[in-house]
Scaffold this motif. Structure first.
Motif, short mmCIF file in Angstrom:
data_model
loop_
_atom_site.label_atom_id
_atom_site.label_comp_id
_atom_site.label_asym_id
_atom_site.label_seq_id
_atom_site.Cartn_x
_atom_site.Cartn_y
_atom_site.Cartn_z
N LEU A 69 0.72 -1.04 0.07
CA LEU A 69 -0.07 0.19 0.25
C LEU A 69 0.91 1.29 0.10
CD1 LEU A 69 -2.95 0.89 0.30
CD2 LEU A 69 -2.65 0.94 2.56
N LEU A 70 0.72 2.11 -0.86
CA LEU A 70 1.75 3.28 -1.01
C LEU A 70 1.20 4.52 0.00
CD1 LEU A 70 3.97 4.54 -2.87
CD2 LEU A 70 2.10 5.63 -4.18
N GLY A 71 1.96 4.73 0.76
CA GLY A 71 1.62 5.80 1.60
C GLY A 71 1.90 5.47 3.39
N LEU A 72 1.88 4.10 3.22
CA LEU A 72 1.93 3.51 4.75
C LEU A 72 3.12 3.60 5.53
CD1 LEU A 72 -0.17 1.40 5.98
CD2 LEU A 72 1.25 -0.29 5.39
N ILE A 114 1.59 1.59 11.16
CA ILE A 114 1.79 0.59 10.17
C ILE A 114 0.88 -0.46 10.27
CG2 ILE A 114 3.14 -1.18 8.84
CD1 ILE A 114 5.56 0.79 8.89
N PHE A 115 0.93 -1.05 11.33
CA PHE A 115 -0.24 -2.18 11.81
C PHE A 115 -1.72 -1.50 11.84
CE2 PHE A 115 3.55 -4.69 13.44
CZ PHE A 115 3.56 -5.53 12.25
N PHE A 116 -2.02 -0.34 12.42
CA PHE A 116 -3.15 0.10 12.33
C PHE A 116 -3.76 0.58 11.09
CE2 PHE A 116 -5.91 3.97 12.36
CZ PHE A 116 -6.88 3.52 13.08
N TRP A 117 -2.86 1.07 10.20
CA TRP A 117 -3.48 1.38 8.99
C TRP A 117 -3.42 -0.10 7.91
CZ3 TRP A 117 -6.12 5.25 8.05
CH2 TRP A 117 -5.96 6.59 8.73
N SER A 118 -2.76 -0.84 8.44
CA SER A 118 -2.89 -2.26 7.65
C SER A 118 -4.03 -2.85 7.97
CB SER A 118 -1.89 -3.20 8.17
OG SER A 118 -0.44 -2.68 7.63
N SER A 119 -4.54 -2.93 9.26
CA SER A 119 -5.73 -3.39 9.84
C SER A 119 -7.16 -2.61 9.29
CB SER A 119 -5.91 -3.54 11.31
OG SER A 119 -5.95 -2.37 12.09
N VAL A 120 -6.94 -1.32 9.03
CA VAL A 120 -7.81 -0.35 8.63
C VAL A 120 -8.32 -1.16 7.01
CG1 VAL A 120 -8.63 1.73 7.85
CG2 VAL A 120 -7.80 1.57 10.27
N PHE A 121 -7.08 -1.10 6.34
CA PHE A 121 -7.30 -1.74 5.04
C PHE A 121 -7.30 -3.09 4.65
CE2 PHE A 121 -5.53 2.87 4.63
CZ PHE A 121 -6.36 3.23 3.68
N HIS A 122 -7.46 -3.78 5.90
CA HIS A 122 -7.50 -5.35 5.82
C HIS A 122 -6.39 -6.14 5.15
CE1 HIS A 122 -11.66 -4.80 7.17
NE2 HIS A 122 -11.82 -3.95 6.11
N LEU A 123 -5.48 -5.42 5.63
CA LEU A 123 -3.96 -6.05 5.09
C LEU A 123 -3.24 -6.89 6.18
CD1 LEU A 123 -2.34 -3.17 3.09
CD2 LEU A 123 -3.56 -5.14 2.26
N SER A 124 -4.09 -6.83 7.43
CA SER A 124 -3.38 -7.66 8.49
C SER A 124 -4.52 -8.29 9.27
CB SER A 124 -2.81 -6.42 9.50
OG SER A 124 -1.95 -6.94 10.65
N VAL A 125 -3.82 -9.20 9.96
CA VAL A 125 -5.03 -10.45 10.68
C VAL A 125 -5.29 -9.50 11.99
CG1 VAL A 125 -5.30 -12.49 11.62
CG2 VAL A 125 -3.95 -12.03 9.13
#
Length: 162
Positions: A69-72, A114-125
């Motif tokens: 994801l660009l910008g993370l 990083i993990f917060f935005w990853s979870s927002v965009f459903h990239l993280s478990v």
């Protein structure tokens, strides 16, 4: 101009170390982040404006090379660069404890963003599971590396004084 060339050289060294030395290895769940350490130490020796700019440059480079994801990384490293400069202005600069605390806090902030935005965009478990297992261990590794870098710098500067 000399400062820019030095920074580009250091970024390239950190990228090579990050990819080759640490690459796919994870020690107890986390791994050191050489580029984050570079941003914190560079900002610690300059000001928040350079930290913000360098955080953006390194972050966009990490996003292009490693992130889905660009910008993370750009967002998190800009935040780290800015806050490191602000912390530096408010504490005693030559104390190793303040540098280690800043690196630890920057590592935790970077990982949390990083993990917060990853979870927002459903990239993280799971945000909390990854945060506790990866970010805290990585923060300890980063602090340990900075401690040795700080000691090496002090030894080199003492040799130059003679």
């Amino acid at each position: 101009m000399k400062k820019v060339i030095i920074f580009i050289f250091l970024v390239l060294i950190c990228l090579v170390l990050q990819v080759t030395l640490v690459g796919g290895l994870q020690f107890k769940g986390g791994k050191p982040d050489f580029l984050l350490i570079l941003i914190v130490l560079w900002t610690w020796n300059t000001d928040w404006r350079e930290g913000l700019t360098l955080g953006f440059i390194v972050g966009i480079l990490e996003d292009i090379l490693f992130s889905p994801l660009l910008g993370l990384n750009t967002f998190s490293l800009c935040l780290v660069g800015f806050l490191t400069g602000e912390i530096k202005e408010r504490v005693y600069e030559e104390n190793i404890a303040s540098v280690l605390l800043t690196v630890g806090l920057a590592s935790i902030l970077n990982g949390a963003a990083i993990f917060f935005w990853s979870s927002v965009f459903h990239l993280s478990v799971s945000f909390l599971k990854k945060f506790s297992s990866l970010v805290l261990v990585s923060s300890l590794y980063n602090c340990l590396l900075v401690f040795f870098i700080f000691l090496a710098r002090e030894k080199l500067w003492k040799k130059r004084a003679y």
